[in-house]
Design a protein around this motif. Structure first.
Motif, short mmCIF file in Angstrom:
data_model
loop_
_atom_site.label_atom_id
_atom_site.label_comp_id
_atom_site.label_asym_id
_atom_site.label_seq_id
_atom_site.Cartn_x
_atom_site.Cartn_y
_atom_site.Cartn_z
N THR A 55 6.84 -8.82 -0.48
CA THR A 55 6.73 -8.88 -1.93
C THR A 55 5.41 -9.48 -2.37
OG1 THR A 55 9.13 -9.23 -2.06
CG2 THR A 55 7.84 -9.73 -4.03
N THR A 56 5.06 -10.61 -1.79
CA THR A 56 3.83 -11.31 -2.17
C THR A 56 2.89 -11.44 -0.97
OG1 THR A 56 4.98 -13.41 -1.74
CG2 THR A 56 4.93 -12.62 -4.02
N TYR A 57 2.97 -10.47 -0.05
CA TYR A 57 2.20 -10.55 1.18
C TYR A 57 0.70 -10.70 0.90
CZ TYR A 57 0.49 -9.38 5.87
OH TYR A 57 -0.14 -9.41 7.08
N GLY A 58 0.15 -9.80 0.11
CA GLY A 58 -1.27 -9.85 -0.18
C GLY A 58 -1.65 -11.02 -1.05
N LEU A 59 -0.83 -11.30 -2.05
CA LEU A 59 -1.10 -12.38 -2.99
C LEU A 59 -1.19 -13.73 -2.28
CD1 LEU A 59 -1.28 -13.44 -5.94
CD2 LEU A 59 1.21 -13.57 -5.90
N VAL A 60 -0.18 -14.05 -1.47
CA VAL A 60 -0.16 -15.36 -0.81
C VAL A 60 -1.14 -15.40 0.35
CG1 VAL A 60 1.30 -17.06 0.36
CG2 VAL A 60 2.22 -15.74 -1.53
N THR A 61 -1.36 -14.26 1.00
CA THR A 61 -2.38 -14.22 2.05
C THR A 61 -3.75 -14.58 1.48
OG1 THR A 61 -1.20 -12.57 3.37
CG2 THR A 61 -3.57 -12.74 3.71
N GLN A 62 -4.05 -14.04 0.32
CA GLN A 62 -5.32 -14.36 -0.33
C GLN A 62 -5.36 -15.82 -0.78
OE1 GLN A 62 -6.41 -12.85 -4.42
NE2 GLN A 62 -7.93 -11.70 -3.25
N THR A 63 -4.27 -16.30 -1.37
CA THR A 63 -4.20 -17.68 -1.85
C THR A 63 -4.40 -18.68 -0.73
OG1 THR A 63 -2.70 -17.02 -3.62
CG2 THR A 63 -2.77 -19.37 -3.08
N THR A 64 -3.83 -18.35 0.45
CA THR A 64 -3.88 -19.27 1.59
C THR A 64 -5.06 -18.97 2.53
OG1 THR A 64 -2.39 -17.84 2.87
CG2 THR A 64 -1.39 -19.59 1.55
N SER A 65 -5.92 -18.05 2.14
CA SER A 65 -7.08 -17.66 2.97
C SER A 65 -6.65 -17.19 4.35
CB SER A 65 -8.06 -18.83 3.09
OG SER A 65 -8.53 -19.22 1.82
N GLY A 66 -5.61 -16.34 4.38
CA GLY A 66 -5.18 -15.76 5.63
C GLY A 66 -4.21 -16.60 6.44
N TYR A 131 10.77 -4.04 -11.37
CA TYR A 131 10.13 -2.94 -12.10
C TYR A 131 8.61 -2.95 -11.88
CZ TYR A 131 14.62 -2.82 -14.52
OH TYR A 131 15.95 -2.75 -14.82
N LEU A 132 8.04 -4.13 -11.87
CA LEU A 132 6.60 -4.25 -11.69
C LEU A 132 6.17 -3.72 -10.34
CD1 LEU A 132 3.84 -5.26 -12.63
CD2 LEU A 132 4.46 -7.55 -11.81
N VAL A 133 6.90 -4.06 -9.29
CA VAL A 133 6.55 -3.61 -7.94
C VAL A 133 6.75 -2.10 -7.80
CG1 VAL A 133 7.19 -3.76 -5.51
CG2 VAL A 133 6.96 -5.84 -6.87
N ILE A 134 7.80 -1.56 -8.42
CA ILE A 134 7.98 -0.10 -8.41
C ILE A 134 6.76 0.58 -9.00
CG2 ILE A 134 9.28 1.80 -9.43
CD1 ILE A 134 11.80 0.09 -9.19
N GLY A 135 6.30 0.06 -10.15
CA GLY A 135 5.12 0.63 -10.79
C GLY A 135 3.88 0.53 -9.92
N ILE A 136 3.69 -0.62 -9.26
CA ILE A 136 2.50 -0.84 -8.43
C ILE A 136 2.46 0.14 -7.25
CG2 ILE A 136 1.43 -2.44 -6.80
CD1 ILE A 136 2.32 -4.72 -8.71
N TYR A 137 3.58 0.29 -6.55
CA TYR A 137 3.58 1.11 -5.35
C TYR A 137 3.63 2.60 -5.65
CZ TYR A 137 3.67 -2.74 -2.11
OH TYR A 137 3.30 -3.83 -1.38
N LYS A 281 -7.85 -3.99 -0.60
CA LYS A 281 -8.34 -3.30 -1.79
C LYS A 281 -7.59 -3.74 -3.04
CE LYS A 281 -9.49 0.76 1.01
NZ LYS A 281 -9.19 2.20 1.30
N ASP A 282 -6.30 -4.03 -2.87
CA ASP A 282 -5.46 -4.47 -3.99
C ASP A 282 -4.43 -5.45 -3.42
OD1 ASP A 282 -3.84 -4.89 -6.15
OD2 ASP A 282 -3.28 -2.80 -6.46
N ASP A 284 -1.90 -6.82 -4.69
CA ASP A 284 -0.52 -6.54 -5.07
C ASP A 284 0.14 -5.53 -4.15
OD1 ASP A 284 -0.75 -8.31 -7.12
OD2 ASP A 284 -0.99 -6.82 -8.71
N SER A 285 -0.64 -4.60 -3.61
CA SER A 285 -0.09 -3.57 -2.71
C SER A 285 -0.71 -3.67 -1.32
CB SER A 285 -0.33 -2.18 -3.29
OG SER A 285 -1.72 -1.94 -3.48
N ALA A 286 -1.09 -4.88 -0.93
CA ALA A 286 -1.73 -5.08 0.37
C ALA A 286 -0.82 -4.68 1.53
CB ALA A 286 -2.16 -6.53 0.52
N SER A 287 0.48 -4.79 1.34
CA SER A 287 1.42 -4.41 2.39
C SER A 287 1.23 -2.95 2.78
CB SER A 287 2.87 -4.64 1.93
OG SER A 287 3.07 -5.98 1.58
N LEU A 288 0.93 -2.12 1.80
CA LEU A 288 0.72 -0.70 2.06
C LEU A 288 -0.52 -0.49 2.94
CD1 LEU A 288 2.07 1.96 1.28
CD2 LEU A 288 0.53 2.10 -0.67
N GLN A 289 -1.56 -1.26 2.69
CA GLN A 289 -2.77 -1.17 3.51
C GLN A 289 -2.49 -1.64 4.93
OE1 GLN A 289 -6.17 -2.98 1.62
NE2 GLN A 289 -7.47 -2.79 3.43
#
Length: 466
Positions: A55-66, A131-137, A281-282, A284-289
């Motif tokens: 859910t927050t994979y990319g967001l928290v990865t960025q916040t915690t610097s990996g 709903y937000l995540v559905i829209g993002i992906y 790249k994004d 919010d959808s880093a899991s897809l990458q």
């Protein structure tokens, strides 16, 4: 998303459990005590959805610097202390209502109302984040279709299905749980192959590195609290549990430990397989990458299909749950009865409450995934803090327990849990505090109006034995 997938299923099951409890109070019979510790743990794990980690994979990865796995370790430690408190209170006060019920019992109706009010914020944001995540992906796969179309379409579809009934949903969600487990096995296997075929990697970097940002780690750990929402769900099964005073606390602790360990494992494998988090790249959808890097287009499509389906199922069950909470509050006079305390004569569902939730969910068109996630954590950490306080007040204050063992179990441990939750709570963003405190202020003003300046009794939801 995904506290998402079956946190949704869980909320639906919880709503059904509450309805069953209400019906049971009308009869002198009691439900059979047939559930042992393994059954309780499996039930609880259904709430702690495996794919929540993405859910927050990319967001928290960025916040915690990996350092997402390290942040999960911090959150898990905090949650274990709080889970202990939930277990103690569930064994002593076997009632539906969770933190609301415990705070009301320990500190009275006014404090209980405010704890319930901040928990309501969580319930309202859970369908919104779905709903937000559905829209993002979906926007990632169909870039020519505006994200708002996917969000509004999902809101409308969920509203219709909630109005006409959602009996099929529980079966769908159980199927989704199994598919998620299969996906995680495939993901780990694909990641191992990717790691073995790629350049050398650091196996310790996800937990510790020279550029580690301690404040970012705490901020990320605070956000991750949303992954643990629902670990106390087994407390609603106390009437059907054999030896509940022994099994309920153990089940809550085991659910927290097992789910947290799974989150750490999945996050760790993802970080080792794709350590280049700066190339997201994004966020919010880093899991897809990540999926595309590990398993190509096939794994990415498999992930997206499961994830979006899970989000929609979660939105259905989460909205069903919160609309019924609003209905109960309207029926008991906590909210305006003419709006919230009525059901459809044709469908027997709380149509007005569902419509209100759908209208509020349109905020997903404007809110960021970061703010939505941290708002849920704001409410959760506030409630967790009061649960730890309730343990101290209930056992050492109201029951008057004394002695070294009592002071350790009902004093020191919950005090550590309180300190850790407050520590994470203060690590949330300034914007989160602005919105969260504004919500609390609104609740306080509403309570003042309901009680005519505290001259009238505080309205309360009826409590039923779980």
């Amino acid at each position: 998303m995904n506290e998402i997938t079956v946190k949704g299923a869980a909320l639906d099951d919880l709503s059904s459990a509450v309805d069953l409890c209400q019906r049971s109070t009308k009869s002198t019979q009691r439900m059979s005590r047939v559930l042992g510790l393994p059954s309780l743990v499996l039930f609880g794990l259904a709430y702690m959805v495996p794919l929540t980690v993405f859910t927050t994979y990319g967001l928290v990865t960025q916040t915690t610097s990996g350092h997402l796995p390290a942040a999960y370790v911090v959150t898990l430690i905090t949650m274990l202390f709080t889970a202990y408190g939930y277990g103690r209170m569930a064994a002593s006060l076997p009632y539906a209502g969770s933190a609301y019920a415990y705070a009301t019992s320990a500190f009275g109706g006014k404090v209980g109302f405010m704890v319930g009010w901040v928990l309501l914020l969580d319930y309202l944001f859970i369908p919104m984040i779905c709903y937000l995540v559905i829209g993002i992906y979906m926007a990632q796969y169909f870039p020519t279709v505006p994200m708002s179309v996917w969000i509004c379409g999902s809101i409308l579809g969920v509203l219709v299905l909630n109005v006409v009934g959602i009996k099929l949903l529980s079966k769908v969600n159980f199927g989704l749980i199994g598919v998620q487990i299969v996906f995680i096995v495939v993901f780990i296997a694909a990641s191992v192959v990717s790691i073995s075929d790629g350049p050398p990697v650091s196996f310790s970097a996800p937990f510790f590195s020279a550029d580690m940002n301690f404040q970012g780690l705490l901020s990320g750990a605070a956000t991750l609290c949303l992954s643990f929402l629902g670990f106390d769900a087994v407390s609603t099964l106390s009437e059907e549990t054999r030896n509940p005073k022994r099994n309920l606390p153990r089940a809550i602790m085991l659910c927290t430990l097992l789910s947290g360990s799974l989150f750490i494992l999945v996050a760790y494998v993802g970080h080792v397989a794709f350590p280049d988090w700066r190339t997201f790249k994004d966020v919010d959808s880093a899991s897809l990458q990540l999926m595309q890097h590990v398993g190509g287009q096939l794994l990415s499509a498999f992930f997206t299909a499961i994830y979006v389906a899970g989000c929609f199922a979660c939105a259905m069950t989460a909205q069903a749950s919160v609309s019924r909470i609003l209905f109960a509050m309207g029926r008991d006079g906590v909210l305006p009865k003419r709006i919230f305390g009525v059901t459809s004569k044709r469908f027997g569902t709380p149509v007005s409450a569902s419509l209100v939730v759908s209208l509020l969910s349109l905020i997903a068109l404007e809110i960021s995934l970061d703010l939505a996630s941290t708002m849920i954590s704001f409410g959760a950490l506030t409630a967790f803090s009061f649960v730890n306080l309730s343990v101290i007040k209930h056992f050492l204050g109201d029951k008057g327990l004394r002695g070294p063992q009592a002071l350790l179990r009902y004093g020191l441990i919950p005090l550590i849990g309180l300190s850790l939750t407050l520590w994470l709570w203060t690590s949330l963003s300034v914007t989160t505090f602005e919105v969260g405190l504004a919500w609390l202020a609104g609740g306080l003003l509403y309570l003042l109006w309901l009680t005519k300046g505290f001259r009238r009794p505080t309205p309360q939801l009826h409590q039923h034995e779980a």
